[in-house]
Design a protein around this motif. Structure first.
Motif, PDB file in Angstrom:
ATOM      1  N   GLU B  17       0.828  -1.197   0.000  1.00 24.18           N
ATOM      2  CA  GLU B  17       0.000   0.000   0.000  1.00 24.18           C
ATOM      3  C   GLU B  17       0.875   1.265   0.000  1.00 24.18           C
ATOM      4  O   GLU B  17       2.108   1.192   0.050  1.00 24.18           O
ATOM      5  CB  GLU B  17      -0.926  -0.010   1.212  1.00 24.18           C
ATOM      6  N   THR B  18       0.210   2.403  -0.029  1.00 23.08           N
ATOM      7  CA  THR B  18       0.894   3.700  -0.054  1.00 23.08           C
ATOM      8  C   THR B  18       0.682   4.431   1.269  1.00 23.08           C
ATOM      9  O   THR B  18      -0.403   4.357   1.856  1.00 23.08           O
ATOM     10  CB  THR B  18       0.354   4.559  -1.211  1.00 23.08           C
ATOM     11  N   VAL B  19       1.719   5.091   1.718  1.00 16.15           N
ATOM     12  CA  VAL B  19       1.639   5.857   2.968  1.00 16.15           C
ATOM     13  C   VAL B  19       2.301   7.212   2.764  1.00 16.15           C
ATOM     14  O   VAL B  19       3.245   7.342   1.984  1.00 16.15           O
ATOM     15  CB  VAL B  19       2.322   5.087   4.122  1.00 16.15           C
ATOM     16  N   THR B  20       1.781   8.209   3.464  1.00 13.96           N
ATOM     17  CA  THR B  20       2.342   9.557   3.388  1.00 13.96           C
ATOM     18  C   THR B  20       2.735  10.036   4.782  1.00 13.96           C
ATOM     19  O   THR B  20       1.914  10.008   5.704  1.00 13.96           O
ATOM     20  CB  THR B  20       1.338  10.547   2.774  1.00 13.96           C
ATOM     21  N   LEU B  21       3.977  10.469   4.907  1.00 15.56           N
ATOM     22  CA  LEU B  21       4.493  10.998   6.167  1.00 15.56           C
ATOM     23  C   LEU B  21       4.556  12.521   6.068  1.00 15.56           C
ATOM     24  O   LEU B  21       5.045  13.063   5.073  1.00 15.56           O
ATOM     25  CB  LEU B  21       5.891  10.433   6.451  1.00 15.56           C
ATOM     26  N   SER B  22       4.092  13.183   7.111  1.00 13.74           N
ATOM     27  CA  SER B  22       3.985  14.642   7.081  1.00 13.74           C
ATOM     28  C   SER B  22       5.185  15.335   7.715  1.00 13.74           C
ATOM     29  O   SER B  22       5.802  14.800   8.645  1.00 13.74           O
ATOM     30  CB  SER B  22       2.719  15.084   7.813  1.00 13.74           C
ATOM     31  N   CYS B  23       5.458  16.527   7.206  1.00 10.50           N
ATOM     32  CA  CYS B  23       6.532  17.349   7.763  1.00 10.50           C
ATOM     33  C   CYS B  23       6.212  18.809   7.468  1.00 10.50           C
ATOM     34  O   CYS B  23       5.860  19.159   6.338  1.00 10.50           O
ATOM     35  CB  CYS B  23       7.875  16.971   7.151  1.00 10.50           C
ATOM     36  N   THR B  24       6.295  19.634   8.457  1.00 14.26           N
ATOM     37  CA  THR B  24       6.196  21.084   8.251  1.00 14.26           C
ATOM     38  C   THR B  24       7.439  21.729   8.824  1.00 14.26           C
ATOM     39  O   THR B  24       8.102  21.172   9.708  1.00 14.26           O
ATOM     40  CB  THR B  24       4.952  21.681   8.913  1.00 14.26           C
ATOM     41  N   TYR B  25       7.762  22.901   8.328  1.00  9.71           N
ATOM     42  CA  TYR B  25       8.997  23.551   8.752  1.00  9.71           C
ATOM     43  C   TYR B  25       8.808  25.055   8.796  1.00  9.71           C
ATOM     44  O   TYR B  25       7.820  25.589   8.277  1.00  9.71           O
ATOM     45  CB  TYR B  25      10.145  23.179   7.805  1.00  9.71           C
ATOM     46  N   ASP B  26       9.756  25.697   9.383  1.00  6.46           N
ATOM     47  CA  ASP B  26       9.737  27.146   9.427  1.00  6.46           C
ATOM     48  C   ASP B  26      11.159  27.656   9.260  1.00  6.46           C
ATOM     49  O   ASP B  26      12.076  27.178   9.938  1.00  6.46           O
ATOM     50  CB  ASP B  26       9.150  27.657  10.746  1.00  6.46           C
ATOM     51  N   THR B  27      11.344  28.581   8.360  1.00  6.49           N
ATOM     52  CA  THR B  27      12.647  29.192   8.141  1.00  6.49           C
ATOM     53  C   THR B  27      12.436  30.590   7.572  1.00  6.49           C
ATOM     54  O   THR B  27      11.457  30.839   6.872  1.00  6.49           O
ATOM     55  CB  THR B  27      13.508  28.351   7.186  1.00  6.49           C
ATOM     56  N   SER B  28      13.358  31.467   7.855  1.00 13.78           N
ATOM     57  CA  SER B  28      13.301  32.828   7.319  1.00 13.78           C
ATOM     58  C   SER B  28      14.101  32.945   6.024  1.00 13.78           C
ATOM     59  O   SER B  28      14.077  33.986   5.375  1.00 13.78           O
ATOM     60  CB  SER B  28      13.835  33.815   8.358  1.00 13.78           C
ATOM     61  N   GLU B  29      14.793  31.872   5.653  1.00 11.06           N
ATOM     62  CA  GLU B  29      15.615  31.908   4.445  1.00 11.06           C
ATOM     63  C   GLU B  29      14.750  31.617   3.229  1.00 11.06           C
ATOM     64  O   GLU B  29      13.724  30.930   3.308  1.00 11.06           O
ATOM     65  CB  GLU B  29      16.745  30.893   4.564  1.00 11.06           C
ATOM     66  N   SER B  30      15.152  32.158   2.087  1.00  6.35           N
ATOM     67  CA  SER B  30      14.396  31.951   0.859  1.00  6.35           C
ATOM     68  C   SER B  30      14.954  30.794   0.037  1.00  6.35           C
ATOM     69  O   SER B  30      14.246  30.199  -0.770  1.00  6.35           O
ATOM     70  CB  SER B  30      14.400  33.222   0.014  1.00  6.35           C
ATOM     71  N   ASP B  31      16.225  30.500   0.263  1.00  2.32           N
ATOM     72  CA  ASP B  31      16.867  29.423  -0.476  1.00  2.32           C
ATOM     73  C   ASP B  31      17.328  28.380   0.524  1.00  2.32           C
ATOM     74  O   ASP B  31      18.192  28.673   1.363  1.00  2.32           O
ATOM     75  CB  ASP B  31      18.050  29.955  -1.289  1.00  2.32           C
ATOM     76  N   TYR B  32      16.783  27.194   0.434  1.00  2.00           N
ATOM     77  CA  TYR B  32      17.132  26.156   1.395  1.00  2.00           C
ATOM     78  C   TYR B  32      16.895  24.791   0.753  1.00  2.00           C
ATOM     79  O   TYR B  32      16.429  24.701  -0.401  1.00  2.00           O
ATOM     80  CB  TYR B  32      16.309  26.312   2.681  1.00  2.00           C
ATOM     81  N   TYR B  33      17.221  23.770   1.490  1.00  2.00           N
ATOM     82  CA  TYR B  33      17.099  22.402   0.990  1.00  2.00           C
ATOM     83  C   TYR B  33      16.411  21.551   2.052  1.00  2.00           C
ATOM     84  O   TYR B  33      16.617  21.747   3.251  1.00  2.00           O
ATOM     85  CB  TYR B  33      18.481  21.821   0.673  1.00  2.00           C
ATOM     86  N   LEU B  34      15.653  20.599   1.568  1.00  2.00           N
ATOM     87  CA  LEU B  34      14.923  19.705   2.463  1.00  2.00           C
ATOM     88  C   LEU B  34      15.304  18.261   2.158  1.00  2.00           C
ATOM     89  O   LEU B  34      15.572  17.914   1.002  1.00  2.00           O
ATOM     90  CB  LEU B  34      13.414  19.888   2.285  1.00  2.00           C
ATOM     91  N   PHE B  35      15.295  17.449   3.195  1.00  6.67           N
ATOM     92  CA  PHE B  35      15.701  16.052   3.058  1.00  6.67           C
ATOM     93  C   PHE B  35      14.754  15.153   3.845  1.00  6.67           C
ATOM     94  O   PHE B  35      14.163  15.556   4.844  1.00  6.67           O
ATOM     95  CB  PHE B  35      17.115  15.839   3.620  1.00  6.67           C
ATOM     96  N   TRP B  36      14.682  13.921   3.385  1.00  8.00           N
ATOM     97  CA  TRP B  36      14.122  12.837   4.193  1.00  8.00           C
ATOM     98  C   TRP B  36      15.228  11.790   4.384  1.00  8.00           C
ATOM     99  O   TRP B  36      15.866  11.373   3.412  1.00  8.00           O
ATOM    100  CB  TRP B  36      12.923  12.184   3.519  1.00  8.00           C
ATOM    101  N   TYR B  37      15.411  11.416   5.644  1.00 11.01           N
ATOM    102  CA  TYR B  37      16.350  10.364   5.990  1.00 11.01           C
ATOM    103  C   TYR B  37      15.585   9.208   6.620  1.00 11.01           C
ATOM    104  O   TYR B  37      14.566   9.399   7.283  1.00 11.01           O
ATOM    105  CB  TYR B  37      17.396  10.868   6.999  1.00 11.01           C
ATOM    106  N   LYS B  38      16.129   8.030   6.435  1.00 11.26           N
ATOM    107  CA  LYS B  38      15.548   6.802   6.974  1.00 11.26           C
ATOM    108  C   LYS B  38      16.540   6.195   7.960  1.00 11.26           C
ATOM    109  O   LYS B  38      17.747   6.150   7.683  1.00 11.26           O
ATOM    110  CB  LYS B  38      15.288   5.837   5.815  1.00 11.26           C
ATOM    111  N   GLN B  39      16.042   5.761   9.124  1.00 16.83           N
ATOM    112  CA  GLN B  39      16.898   5.109  10.109  1.00 16.83           C
ATOM    113  C   GLN B  39      16.294   3.754  10.458  1.00 16.83           C
ATOM    114  O   GLN B  39      15.401   3.646  11.292  1.00 16.83           O
ATOM    115  CB  GLN B  39      17.069   5.971  11.361  1.00 16.83           C
ATOM    116  N   PRO B  40      16.769   2.685   9.830  1.00 12.15           N
ATOM    117  CA  PRO B  40      16.270   1.338  10.138  1.00 12.15           C
ATOM    118  C   PRO B  40      16.762   0.881  11.507  1.00 12.15           C
ATOM    119  O   PRO B  40      17.508   1.610  12.163  1.00 12.15           O
ATOM    120  CB  PRO B  40      16.850   0.490   9.002  1.00 12.15           C
ATOM    121  N   PRO B  41      16.374  -0.312  11.936  1.00 13.92           N
ATOM    122  CA  PRO B  41      16.812  -0.804  13.254  1.00 13.92           C
ATOM    123  C   PRO B  41      18.326  -0.823  13.431  1.00 13.92           C
ATOM    124  O   PRO B  41      18.809  -0.753  14.556  1.00 13.92           O
ATOM    125  CB  PRO B  41      16.210  -2.216  13.308  1.00 13.92           C
TER     126      PRO B  41
END
Lengths: 113, 112
Positions: B17-41
């Motif tokens: 099946e399909t799942v969606t994980l949520s993330c919100t952020y706050d920054t005052s910068e106009s140029d930035y980068y976003l990442f998703w990392y995975k940490q298994p056991p």
């Protein structure tokens, strides 16, 4: 290809004892280096980062210190461990470009008894 | 100061099946980068996907894709055709200069 080595994998130390965790990176020059700590069930907290030899920035005042004696070597130290220093410590590196992803080592699980 | 918020401490999904994980952020910068990392056991942090804020196109890596809403400061991760090996803690992260600020993570369980 680039690789990152972090050791030891597990460490149990008594309160008041010193600490030295080491991290080395291979296959790249002048990397940015980072130490993060992860408490149980929580996110990662940046402790130190370095953009060059001898250049260390501290994010959180604490019982720990970091050093970068060589370009690809990053050391996390403490003179006297506290119980609150227990946690999972991760070393990471990135290239110097803003927005470059971090690449992490396998981590060290530190238990202070 | 930058902040990253993951409001779902735990999620579960049925295999395939399909799942969606949520993330919100706050920054005052106009140029930035976003990442998703995975940490298994094993606890090794693995980069899943990267998004450049100046790019409107959503990043995609095989079964992983993001929904980046810059105005809403939202950066969700969609995992399609979920596999047992996707079970892990997932962290959203945001750059500040040369550093990453991480969210508190979402523990994903994949049910067979």
């Amino acid at each position: 290809s680039q690789t990152i080595h972090q050791w030891p994998a597990t460490l149990v130390q008594p309160v008041g004892s010193p600490l030295s965790l080491e991290c080395t990176v291979e296959g790249t020059s002048n990397p940015n280096l980072y130490w993060y700590r992860q408490a149980a069930g929580r996110g990662l907290q940046l402790l130190f980062y370095s953009v060059g030899i001898g250049q260390i920035s501290s994010e959180v005042p604490q019982n720990l210190s970091a050093s970068r004696p060589q370009d690809r070597q990053f050391i996390l130290s403490s003179k006297k461990l506290l119980l609150s220093d227990s946690g999972f410590y991760l070393c990471a590196w990135s290239v110097g470009t803003v927005g470059s992803p971090l690449h992490f080592g396998n981590g060290t699980r530190l238990t202070v008894t | 100061a930058q902040t990253v918020t993951q409001s779902q401490p735990e999620m579960s999904v049925q295999e395939a099946e399909t799942v969606t994980l949520s993330c919100t952020y706050d920054t005052s910068e106009s140029d930035y980068y976003l990442f998703w990392y995975k940490q298994p056991p094993s606890r090794q942090m693995i980069l899943v996907i990267r998004q450049e804020a100046y790019k409107q196109q959503n990043a995609t890596e095989n079964r992983f894709s993001v929904n980046f809403q810059k105005a809403a400061k939202s950066f969700s991760l969609k995992i399609s055709d979920s596999q047992l090996g996707d079970a892990a803690m997932y962290f959203c992260a945001l750059t500040r200069a040369r550093q990453l600020t991480f969210g508190s993570g979402t523990q994903l369980t994949v049910l067979p």
